[in-house]
Design a protein around this motif. Sequence first.
Motif, short mmCIF file in Angstrom:
data_model
loop_
_atom_site.label_atom_id
_atom_site.label_comp_id
_atom_site.label_asym_id
_atom_site.label_seq_id
_atom_site.Cartn_x
_atom_site.Cartn_y
_atom_site.Cartn_z
N LEU A 40 -18.27 -21.94 9.12
CA LEU A 40 -18.86 -23.25 8.87
C LEU A 40 -20.37 -23.10 8.90
CD1 LEU A 40 -18.76 -26.41 8.66
CD2 LEU A 40 -18.86 -26.41 11.17
N ALA A 41 -21.04 -23.62 7.88
CA ALA A 41 -22.50 -23.63 7.84
C ALA A 41 -23.00 -25.03 8.15
CB ALA A 41 -23.01 -23.17 6.48
N LEU A 42 -23.97 -25.10 9.06
CA LEU A 42 -24.59 -26.37 9.43
C LEU A 42 -26.00 -26.39 8.84
CD1 LEU A 42 -24.49 -29.01 11.08
CD2 LEU A 42 -25.40 -27.71 13.01
N LEU A 43 -26.22 -27.33 7.93
CA LEU A 43 -27.50 -27.43 7.22
C LEU A 43 -28.25 -28.68 7.63
CD1 LEU A 43 -26.34 -26.42 3.63
CD2 LEU A 43 -28.12 -25.24 4.92
N LEU A 91 -17.82 -9.77 8.90
CA LEU A 91 -17.39 -10.20 10.24
C LEU A 91 -16.33 -11.31 10.14
CD1 LEU A 91 -20.84 -10.25 12.08
CD2 LEU A 91 -19.02 -8.53 12.28
N ALA A 92 -16.52 -12.22 9.20
CA ALA A 92 -15.54 -13.29 9.00
C ALA A 92 -14.20 -12.71 8.56
CB ALA A 92 -16.05 -14.30 7.98
N GLN A 93 -14.23 -11.73 7.68
CA GLN A 93 -13.00 -11.09 7.23
C GLN A 93 -12.29 -10.36 8.36
OE1 GLN A 93 -14.37 -8.66 3.99
NE2 GLN A 93 -14.63 -10.39 2.59
N ASP A 94 -13.08 -9.91 9.33
CA ASP A 94 -12.53 -9.21 10.49
C ASP A 94 -11.92 -10.17 11.51
OD1 ASP A 94 -12.17 -6.71 11.97
OD2 ASP A 94 -13.66 -7.50 13.36
N GLY A 95 -12.02 -11.48 11.26
CA GLY A 95 -11.39 -12.45 12.13
C GLY A 95 -12.31 -13.19 13.07
N LEU A 96 -13.62 -12.98 12.93
CA LEU A 96 -14.57 -13.65 13.81
C LEU A 96 -14.93 -15.03 13.25
CD1 LEU A 96 -16.46 -13.46 16.28
CD2 LEU A 96 -18.18 -12.43 14.77
N ALA A 97 -14.78 -16.07 14.07
CA ALA A 97 -15.21 -17.41 13.66
C ALA A 97 -16.73 -17.48 13.72
CB ALA A 97 -14.58 -18.45 14.57
N ILE A 98 -17.34 -18.16 12.74
CA ILE A 98 -18.80 -18.20 12.65
C ILE A 98 -19.27 -19.63 12.45
CG2 ILE A 98 -20.80 -17.49 11.27
CD1 ILE A 98 -19.28 -14.93 10.56
N LEU A 99 -20.24 -20.04 13.26
CA LEU A 99 -21.00 -21.26 13.04
C LEU A 99 -22.40 -20.83 12.67
CD1 LEU A 99 -21.54 -24.30 13.08
CD2 LEU A 99 -21.88 -24.15 15.55
N LEU A 100 -22.76 -21.03 11.41
CA LEU A 100 -24.04 -20.57 10.88
C LEU A 100 -24.97 -21.76 10.69
CD1 LEU A 100 -25.88 -18.43 9.52
CD2 LEU A 100 -24.68 -18.93 7.37
N VAL A 101 -26.06 -21.76 11.45
CA VAL A 101 -27.08 -22.81 11.32
C VAL A 101 -28.17 -22.28 10.40
CG1 VAL A 101 -28.79 -24.18 12.54
CG2 VAL A 101 -26.57 -23.74 13.59
N GLU A 102 -28.43 -22.99 9.31
CA GLU A 102 -29.35 -22.48 8.30
C GLU A 102 -30.17 -23.60 7.68
OE1 GLU A 102 -30.86 -20.25 6.58
OE2 GLU A 102 -30.07 -18.45 7.54
N GLN A 103 -31.31 -23.21 7.10
CA GLN A 103 -32.05 -24.10 6.22
C GLN A 103 -31.94 -23.66 4.77
OE1 GLN A 103 -35.84 -26.02 7.18
NE2 GLN A 103 -35.91 -24.73 9.00
N ARG A 104 -31.67 -22.38 4.57
CA ARG A 104 -31.56 -21.87 3.20
C ARG A 104 -30.18 -22.20 2.63
NH1 ARG A 104 -34.39 -15.90 2.73
NH2 ARG A 104 -36.21 -16.29 4.06
N LEU A 105 -30.18 -23.02 1.62
CA LEU A 105 -28.93 -23.44 0.99
C LEU A 105 -28.18 -22.25 0.43
CD1 LEU A 105 -27.04 -25.67 -0.06
CD2 LEU A 105 -28.54 -25.88 -2.05
N ALA A 106 -28.88 -21.34 -0.21
CA ALA A 106 -28.23 -20.20 -0.85
C ALA A 106 -27.53 -19.32 0.18
CB ALA A 106 -29.25 -19.38 -1.64
N VAL A 107 -28.15 -19.11 1.33
CA VAL A 107 -27.54 -18.29 2.38
C VAL A 107 -26.30 -18.98 2.94
CG1 VAL A 107 -27.88 -17.29 4.67
CG2 VAL A 107 -29.71 -17.17 2.98
N ALA A 108 -26.44 -20.27 3.24
CA ALA A 108 -25.32 -21.01 3.82
C ALA A 108 -24.10 -21.00 2.91
CB ALA A 108 -25.76 -22.45 4.10
N THR A 109 -24.31 -21.27 1.64
CA THR A 109 -23.18 -21.36 0.71
C THR A 109 -22.63 -19.99 0.32
OG1 THR A 109 -24.76 -21.54 -1.14
CG2 THR A 109 -23.88 -23.59 -0.22
#
Length: 244
Positions: free
Chosen positions: A34-37, A184-202
């Motif tokens: 999940l990306a938080l923008l 890392l996500a493919q390896d099964g790790l849940a990720i909360l990504l806080v970003e300002q860059r739209l391209a990175v988040a998506t």
Amino acid sequence: MPDEPLLSIRDLHAYYGQSHVLQGVELTVGQEPLALLGRNGMGKTTLCLAVTGLLPTVRGSIRFAGQELVGKPPHRIAALGIAYVPQGRRIFPSLTVEEHLRLVPRRRRADGGEPWTEERIYTLFPRLAERRRQPAGTLSGGEQQMLAIARALLTNPRLLIMDEPSEGLAPVIVEQLVTTLRHLAQDGLAILLVEQRLAVATAVASRIAIMLSGRIVWETSAAELLGDPERQQRYLGVSAWQAA
């Protein structure tokens, strides 16, 4: 509850003194990244601090793997399987790469998968292996970010929270960061990504949440957000060429 998300935030309020920063945040994180923008000052970092117990003045509910986190100290929350890579990396300049990694408390991987070890870290980040005896303060920004991620992974977390990881990095390093997070996500790790860059988040997450003035105002897919320039401008201040 078998269908309960890994992280569930309900009616979360947080304060700095008299300042009411988080105003009823509702958010869930499962195994899908999940990306938080949001723009600066909207409460994204405050949310990270609240989840990790680093901001004690909160009310509401934060449940992780079925356990309530509100009121727990940071070391207890970390022991449950949450790792935090803060904005700005927060490495120790005088310690070497090797010393950073040796300081990390090791825990078992909850899902029974391959645990993170120093050897596995050096395979993921060969640049760190080359600089293992080098003081962290002499590393490049990208190498320091690798070290911050490595330090978090060695705790064998179930959830990795990353606050503005692409900040100040060259485009080629950002591309490497995106590749690493996908792996890392493919390896099964849940990720909360806080970003300002739209391209990175998506590029990392197909699920997006937008924060505005201490609230989650929109949850959507990466595809829908990329196809909606009007909302990009309204919530993120992103022009069409920046989104591209």
